[in-house]
Design a protein around this motif. Structure first.
Motif, PDB file in Angstrom:
ATOM      1  N   UNK A 231       0.814  -1.210   0.000  1.00 17.19           N
ATOM      2  CA  UNK A 231       0.000   0.000   0.000  1.00 17.19           C
ATOM      3  C   UNK A 231       0.846   1.259   0.000  1.00 17.19           C
ATOM      4  N   UNK A 232       2.014   1.215   0.632  1.00 17.39           N
ATOM      5  CA  UNK A 232       2.907   2.374   0.600  1.00 17.39           C
ATOM      6  C   UNK A 232       3.390   2.646  -0.819  1.00 17.39           C
ATOM      7  N   UNK A 233       3.763   1.609  -1.536  1.00 19.69           N
ATOM      8  CA  UNK A 233       4.224   1.786  -2.921  1.00 19.69           C
ATOM      9  C   UNK A 233       3.137   2.431  -3.768  1.00 19.69           C
ATOM     10  N   UNK A 234       1.909   1.953  -3.617  1.00 22.70           N
ATOM     11  CA  UNK A 234       0.802   2.520  -4.375  1.00 22.70           C
ATOM     12  C   UNK A 234       0.552   3.972  -3.971  1.00 22.70           C
ATOM     13  N   UNK A 235       0.657   4.262  -2.693  1.00 22.23           N
ATOM     14  CA  UNK A 235       0.412   5.626  -2.225  1.00 22.23           C
ATOM     15  C   UNK A 235       1.482   6.589  -2.741  1.00 22.23           C
ATOM     16  N   UNK A 236       2.737   6.178  -2.712  1.00 26.96           N
ATOM     17  CA  UNK A 236       3.792   7.058  -3.199  1.00 26.96           C
ATOM     18  C   UNK A 236       3.644   7.325  -4.697  1.00 26.96           C
ATOM     19  N   UNK A 237       3.138   6.353  -5.426  1.00 22.71           N
ATOM     20  CA  UNK A 237       2.894   6.557  -6.853  1.00 22.71           C
ATOM     21  C   UNK A 237       1.698   7.482  -7.095  1.00 22.71           C
ATOM     22  N   UNK A 238       0.762   7.507  -6.148  1.00 18.43           N
ATOM     23  CA  UNK A 238      -0.477   8.259  -6.325  1.00 18.43           C
ATOM     24  C   UNK A 238      -0.423   9.678  -5.782  1.00 18.43           C
ATOM     25  N   UNK A 239       0.519   9.952  -4.861  1.00 21.09           N
ATOM     26  CA  UNK A 239       0.616  11.281  -4.247  1.00 21.09           C
ATOM     27  C   UNK A 239       2.023  11.838  -4.503  1.00 21.09           C
ATOM     28  N   UNK A 240       2.224  12.543  -5.626  1.00 18.22           N
ATOM     29  CA  UNK A 240       3.578  12.971  -5.994  1.00 18.22           C
ATOM     30  C   UNK A 240       4.092  14.202  -5.236  1.00 18.22           C
ATOM     31  N   UNK A 241       3.199  15.045  -4.756  1.00 15.32           N
ATOM     32  CA  UNK A 241       3.618  16.317  -4.157  1.00 15.32           C
ATOM     33  C   UNK A 241       3.713  16.197  -2.637  1.00 15.32           C
ATOM     34  N   UNK A 242       4.710  15.473  -2.169  1.00 10.57           N
ATOM     35  CA  UNK A 242       4.858  15.187  -0.743  1.00 10.57           C
ATOM     36  C   UNK A 242       6.080  15.921  -0.186  1.00 10.57           C
ATOM     37  N   UNK A 243       5.871  16.680   0.890  1.00 11.58           N
ATOM     38  CA  UNK A 243       6.988  17.370   1.536  1.00 11.58           C
ATOM     39  C   UNK A 243       7.510  16.604   2.748  1.00 11.58           C
ATOM     40  N   UNK A 244       6.669  15.743   3.321  1.00 12.63           N
ATOM     41  CA  UNK A 244       7.058  14.963   4.492  1.00 12.63           C
ATOM     42  C   UNK A 244       6.188  13.721   4.568  1.00 12.63           C
ATOM     43  N   UNK A 245       6.812  12.592   4.934  1.00  5.25           N
ATOM     44  CA  UNK A 245       6.097  11.338   5.160  1.00  5.25           C
ATOM     45  C   UNK A 245       6.147  11.033   6.650  1.00  5.25           C
TER      46      UNK A 245
END
Length: 247
Positions: A57-71
């Motif tokens: 699910x993390x892999x899918x989320x990172x592919x789906x939310x490109x504009x991330x400043x912090x995880x």
């Protein structure tokens, strides 16, 4: 935008109530919501329980939310050291992953000092106390005091969960800043009765097995109210910490 991960809904229920402009995630197949708090926009993604589920699910989320400043890896942990109580906050400086069939652990990543200082300043400004140390991601529930103490002795970790290493590794591979901010659910001397009997190898509850265990061990039911109180305390602490980060 802050991409926030959690395992199950009750972990972040208190935080969810504080988020404004809340809406379900538009991306298909995800559990969670979007919203704003303070000066930050959040995408909050439920990755489920267990390392493999979290990784997928993390892999899918990172592919789906490109504009991330912090995880942020959020939720609850079990304490591995004395002195940590339900609701205490943990800001991990190192992320470890247990080796299958061994008490040893592999080093997944060290959290950048700059991120630790930034989150630490925000929590101190909100008068929130926290502990810093290594977090261990285990491949199963550490249900007994002996299991917890052996894990601490072998790894030096102060807390344990079942997902953070997967999230951290995926964030690190993409060059995204990552922090783990979680709250303690159970103390080091607390047993987790029936964990092996009621869950599968990934830590997911098996309803039929859980029902059978509770029927055969009715005293376990008496421990549920305390567990729920601890979970509520942990959830409120986590919400306070995340609100501090947002402002």
């Amino acid at each position: 935008m802050i991409l926030l991960f959690y395992a199950f809904a009750r972990e972040i229920a208190a935080f969810k109530r504080r988020v404004g402009n809340r809406a379900p995630l538009a991306q298909s197949g995800f559990h969670g919501f979007r919203g704003t708090l303070g000066n930050k926009a959040f995408a909050v993604v439920g990755h489920g329980v267990g390392l493999a589920t979290a990784r997928d699910n993390a892999r899918r989320a990172f592919d789906s939310f490109p504009d991330v400043e912090l995880v942020i890896g959020a939720g609850v942990v079990g304490a591995l050291t004395e002195g940590l109580k339900p609701g205490d906050l943990i800001l991990a400086d190192r992320i470890l992953a247990a080796r299958a069939g061994s008490d040893a652990a592999e080093h997944v990543m060290s959290v950048a000092d700059a991120h630790l200082r930034e989150i630490g300043r925000a929590m101190r400004a909100a008068d929130l106390e926290y502990s810093t140390g290594a977090n261990l991601t285990a491949d199963r529930v550490l249900a007994t005091v002996d299991q917890k103490r052996r894990a601490q002795a072998a790894t030096g970790a102060i807390a344990v969960d079942m997902e953070t290493a997967a999230i951290a590794a995926e964030a690190n591979a993409r060059g995204l800043p990552f922090v783990m901010l979680r709250a303690v659910l159970d103390e080091v001397h607390d047993e987790v009765p029936g964990a092996d009997a009621m869950s599968d190898e990934h830590g997911r509850v098996r309803p039929l097995a859980a029902t059978s265990y509770l029927v055969r061990n009715p005293a376990t039911i008496l421990k549920i109210p305390r567990l729920m109180r601890n979970l509520a305390r942990a959830g409120n602490s986590l919400a306070n910490a995340l609100e501090a980060v947002a402002y």
